[in-house]
Design a protein around this motif. Structure first.
Motif, PDB file in Angstrom:
ATOM      1  N   THR A  86      81.483  60.770  -0.151  1.00 28.36           N
ATOM      2  CA  THR A  86      80.182  61.097   0.416  1.00 28.36           C
ATOM      3  C   THR A  86      79.671  62.471   0.004  1.00 28.36           C
ATOM      4  O   THR A  86      78.492  62.723   0.057  1.00 28.36           O
ATOM      5  N   HIS A  87      80.522  63.375  -0.395  1.00 35.63           N
ATOM      6  CA  HIS A  87      80.126  64.711  -0.840  1.00 35.63           C
ATOM      7  C   HIS A  87      79.298  65.431   0.222  1.00 35.63           C
ATOM      8  O   HIS A  87      78.155  65.814  -0.015  1.00 35.63           O
ATOM      9  N   GLY A  88      79.862  65.637   1.387  1.00 35.61           N
ATOM     10  CA  GLY A  88      79.117  66.238   2.478  1.00 35.61           C
ATOM     11  C   GLY A  88      79.014  67.751   2.430  1.00 35.61           C
ATOM     12  O   GLY A  88      78.200  68.332   3.128  1.00 35.61           O
ATOM     13  N   TRP A  90      78.092  70.017  -0.051  1.00 31.35           N
ATOM     14  CA  TRP A  90      77.489  70.488  -1.293  1.00 31.35           C
ATOM     15  C   TRP A  90      77.222  71.985  -1.276  1.00 31.35           C
ATOM     16  O   TRP A  90      77.411  72.672  -2.268  1.00 31.35           O
TER      17      TRP A  90
END
Length: 182
Positions: A86-88, A90
């Motif tokens: 999900t790459h929360g 960044w």
């Protein structure tokens, strides 16, 4: 611009794009494939820099063996247990990347570099003699440390399985709970 410089910039650009794709891709399988591309391109950079042995090791060990092992592990994992990325974070990742990049730039610009002609070409035979004569004991110590780390990881994995631990996907292991009533 010379042809070798152009080839270096093209291969370096492909390497950077593939490495960025490893981080940005939402699928673990795509990340693994992009990792293989990044490792092979890194080997080509070594080849362009006339480091033949490093290029060979990079492509065979990292681009081949480690990446294929990772792909086999992914393919043997059921799709429903694979994590969806999900790459929360960044913002924190971008801040860390900018700080690290600026530290590298300061280090590169503040160092005095040897002239290109001052480096002598080392053959693979000379490298082998140095590795197994001069550096034999540190080489063996590193191999024992890696073996101990592997055995430790195996012991931890087995104890988690025996205690009814949880898999990476969050599902409980078979037999520990959740058996269906007939």
């Amino acid at each position: 611009m010379e042809l070798s410089a152009l080839a270096f910039y093209v291969v370096a650009g492909i390497t950077l794009v593939a490495a960025l794709g490893v981080v940005v891709a939402r699928s673990v399988v795509y990340s693994a494939l992009l990792l293989i591309l990044a490792m092979v391109m890194t080997g080509l950079i070594y080849l362009l820099l006339l480091a033949d042995f490093l290029a060979l090791i990079q492509i065979l060990v990292y681009g081949g063996t480690v990446s294929i092992l990772l792909l086999f592990a992914l393919m043997l994992t059921p799709p429903e247990t694979r994590p969806r990325l999900t790459h929360g974070a960044w913002g924190w990742g971008a801040v860390a990347a900018i700080v690290l990049f600026s530290m590298v730039i300061v280090g590169v610009l503040s160092d005095t570099w040897m002239p290109a002609g001052a480096v002598r070409h080392v053959t693979i035979a000379e490298l082998g003699l140095a590795l197994f004569q001069t550096w034999a004991v540190p080489f063996e110590i590193a191999s024992v440390v890696l073996l101990v780390a592997l055995l430790g990881a195996l012991t931890i994995a087995r104890s988690a399985t025996a205690a009814g631990g949880v898999r990476a996907g969050g599902n409980e292991l078979a037999g520990s709970a959740g058996t269906q009533a007939e």
